[in-house]
Scaffold this active site. Structure first.
Site, mmCIF file in Angstrom:
data_model
loop_
_atom_site.group_PDB
_atom_site.id
_atom_site.type_symbol
_atom_site.label_atom_id
_atom_site.label_comp_id
_atom_site.label_asym_id
_atom_site.label_seq_id
_atom_site.Cartn_x
_atom_site.Cartn_y
_atom_site.Cartn_z
ATOM 1 N N GLY A 102 2.559 1.992 10.766
ATOM 2 C CA GLY A 102 3.455 3.129 10.607
ATOM 3 C C GLY A 102 4.166 3.545 11.880
ATOM 4 O O GLY A 102 4.764 4.615 11.946
ATOM 5 N N ASN A 106 0.857 -1.190 0.000
ATOM 6 C CA ASN A 106 0.000 0.000 0.000
ATOM 7 C C ASN A 106 0.892 1.239 0.000
ATOM 8 O O ASN A 106 1.474 1.582 1.023
ATOM 9 C CB ASN A 106 -0.890 -0.048 1.261
ATOM 10 C CG ASN A 106 -1.722 1.211 1.428
ATOM 11 O OD1 ASN A 106 -1.853 2.014 0.509
ATOM 12 N ND2 ASN A 106 -2.290 1.375 2.623
ATOM 13 N N TRP A 107 0.984 1.882 -1.152
ATOM 14 C CA TRP A 107 1.878 3.049 -1.273
ATOM 15 C C TRP A 107 1.298 4.284 -0.589
ATOM 16 O O TRP A 107 1.986 5.286 -0.444
ATOM 17 C CB TRP A 107 2.136 3.374 -2.749
ATOM 18 C CG TRP A 107 2.846 2.306 -3.533
ATOM 19 C CD1 TRP A 107 3.181 1.038 -3.111
ATOM 20 C CD2 TRP A 107 3.303 2.398 -4.886
ATOM 21 N NE1 TRP A 107 3.798 0.357 -4.128
ATOM 22 C CE2 TRP A 107 3.887 1.170 -5.230
ATOM 23 C CE3 TRP A 107 3.259 3.416 -5.851
ATOM 24 C CZ2 TRP A 107 4.445 0.917 -6.490
ATOM 25 C CZ3 TRP A 107 3.803 3.170 -7.113
ATOM 26 C CH2 TRP A 107 4.393 1.927 -7.417
ATOM 27 N N LYS A 108 0.035 4.242 -0.236
ATOM 28 C CA LYS A 108 -0.658 5.405 0.357
ATOM 29 C C LYS A 108 -0.462 6.644 -0.539
ATOM 30 O O LYS A 108 -0.407 6.514 -1.761
ATOM 31 C CB LYS A 108 -0.173 5.652 1.786
ATOM 32 C CG LYS A 108 -0.217 4.388 2.634
ATOM 33 C CD LYS A 108 -0.044 4.653 4.093
ATOM 34 C CE LYS A 108 0.069 3.342 4.829
ATOM 35 N NZ LYS A 108 0.074 3.478 6.267
ATOM 36 N N HIS A 118 -9.458 0.593 5.317
ATOM 37 C CA HIS A 118 -8.150 0.844 5.935
ATOM 38 C C HIS A 118 -8.349 1.766 7.143
ATOM 39 O O HIS A 118 -9.197 2.662 7.117
ATOM 40 C CB HIS A 118 -7.198 1.494 4.918
ATOM 41 C CG HIS A 118 -5.780 1.525 5.404
ATOM 42 N ND1 HIS A 118 -5.334 2.476 6.292
ATOM 43 C CD2 HIS A 118 -4.730 0.710 5.158
ATOM 44 C CE1 HIS A 118 -4.062 2.241 6.565
ATOM 45 N NE2 HIS A 118 -3.669 1.169 5.888
ATOM 46 N N GLU A 122 -5.010 -5.444 10.734
ATOM 47 C CA GLU A 122 -4.021 -4.385 10.916
ATOM 48 C C GLU A 122 -4.286 -3.664 12.231
ATOM 49 O O GLU A 122 -5.121 -2.739 12.283
ATOM 50 C CB GLU A 122 -4.126 -3.373 9.777
ATOM 51 C CG GLU A 122 -3.865 -3.960 8.405
ATOM 52 C CD GLU A 122 -3.317 -2.905 7.466
ATOM 53 O OE1 GLU A 122 -2.203 -3.105 6.974
ATOM 54 O OE2 GLU A 122 -3.976 -1.874 7.261
ATOM 55 N N GLU A 182 -6.819 4.243 8.160
ATOM 56 C CA GLU A 182 -6.703 5.679 7.867
ATOM 57 C C GLU A 182 -8.001 6.214 7.259
ATOM 58 O O GLU A 182 -8.378 7.369 7.499
ATOM 59 C CB GLU A 182 -5.487 5.929 6.964
ATOM 60 C CG GLU A 182 -4.183 5.722 7.736
ATOM 61 C CD GLU A 182 -3.008 5.240 6.915
ATOM 62 O OE1 GLU A 182 -3.036 5.347 5.674
ATOM 63 O OE2 GLU A 182 -2.043 4.724 7.520
ATOM 64 N N SER A 189 3.669 -2.416 10.268
ATOM 65 C CA SER A 189 5.136 -2.383 10.373
ATOM 66 C C SER A 189 5.807 -3.698 9.993
ATOM 67 O O SER A 189 6.815 -4.097 10.589
ATOM 68 C CB SER A 189 5.565 -1.928 11.780
ATOM 69 O OG SER A 189 5.080 -0.626 12.041
HETATM 70 C C1 PEP Z 1 -0.655 -0.081 6.087
HETATM 71 O O1 PEP Z 1 -0.736 1.052 5.730
HETATM 72 O O2 PEP Z 1 -1.561 -0.843 5.777
HETATM 73 C C2 PEP Z 1 0.494 -0.504 6.892
HETATM 74 C C3 PEP Z 1 0.470 -1.670 7.437
HETATM 75 O O3 PEP Z 1 1.542 0.396 7.017
HETATM 76 P P1 PEP Z 1 3.002 0.101 7.659
HETATM 77 O O4 PEP Z 1 3.485 -1.189 7.046
HETATM 78 O O5 PEP Z 1 3.817 1.259 7.290
HETATM 79 O O6 PEP Z 1 2.790 -0.050 9.131
#
Ligand code: PEP
Length: 253
Positions: free
Chosen positions: A175, A9-11, A97, A169, A99, A215
């Site tokens: 993050g 996921n590049w966001k 997600h 998640e 976010e 992460s």
């Molecule tokens: C994500 O955005 O779904 C995610 C898991 O980010 P990160 O790997 O940076 O924690």
């Protein structure tokens, strides 16, 4: 045998040129080094989808989007429909997600509509669930995850959800550099699979890939992926570096 998936996921990261360079590097590394059938899914911002998709000339490297609108089409300025994503070459779409839940107020009722629209457009939903730090500290994480799973999925039949992917998640791990331990993640994945079994039956529950996100990096991926109910990862930060992303894919044994 469940499909193994590592989705990046590049966001809201990468310029057009940077996105194309990252995608080409990943495809080249994948061709040269990955000899398993782990599916890589690149999930760039909407605006890069078509161009990135054109670079993905390997059957195990697929394209996904980060969101879609719940309606099929219409006067929704600034939004992108599921059918547009599909016609742009996306096979997957992330929905729910944390976010999107946190900053855009998305909740289960809306997410059920988005899942329905995505499925109708032929997209495979990657439906995200996970508890906050406070919810885990209060030992409410199982209740939260149950209501996220039930709240969005109970309106569907098993047949309708046959392309579903779930991502667990924990919000406190996204993050932050904090990762759920492999045991913590396995415990929640088994819990989710059990919820799916109760609602949709054992054969369905055994087929749904459940990804861990939070992460994930080349150092912790192998131990996470060794767990029985962890079928891959949804990776944010580490998906922005081709070498790290490929090393995570290579963590499957
Ligand atoms: C994500 O955005 O779904 C995610 C898991 O980010 P990160 O790997 O940076 O924690």
């Amino acid at each position: 045998m469940r499909k193994k998936i590592v989705a990046g996921n590049w966001k809201m990261n990468k310029s057009f040129e940077e996105g194309l360079a990252l995608a080409s590097e990943i495809v080249n590394f994948y061709k040269d080094e990955v000899h398993s059938d782990v599916e890589a899914v690149l999930i760039p911002p909407f605006i890069h989808l078509v161009s990135v998709g054109r670079l993905l000339d390997h059957p195990h490297v697929q394209l996904g989007a980060q969101n879609c609108h719940q309606e099929v089409s219409g006067a929704y300025t600034g939004e992108v429909s599921a059918a547009m994503l599909s016609s742009a070459g996306a096979q997957y779409v992330i929905l729910g997600h944390s976010e999107r839940r946190q900053y855009f107020g998305e909740e289960e009722g809306l997410l059920a509509k988005k899942i329905r629209t995505a499925l109708a457009a032929g997209l495979k939903p990657i439906y995200c669930v996970g508890e906050t730090k406070e919810e885990r500290e209060d030992n409410r994480h199982f209740d939260v995850i149950e209501s996220q799973v039930e709240g969005a999925l109970s309106v569907f039949s098993a047949e309708e959800l046959k392309t579903l992917v779930i991502a667990y998640e924990p919000v406190w791990a996204i993050g932050t550099g904090l990762t759920a331990s492999p045991e913590q993640a396995q415990e929640v994945h088994a819990f989710i699979r059990n919820l799916l079994e109760k609602r949709f039956g054992a054969s369905f529950s055994q087929l749904v890939p459940i990804l861990y996100g939070g992460s994930v990096n080349p150092t912790n991926a192998a131990e996470l992926f060794s767990k029985r109910d962890i079928d891959g990862g949804l990776v944010g930060g580490a998906s922005l570096k081709s070498r790290d992303f490929i090393n995570i894919i290579q963590s499957f044994v």
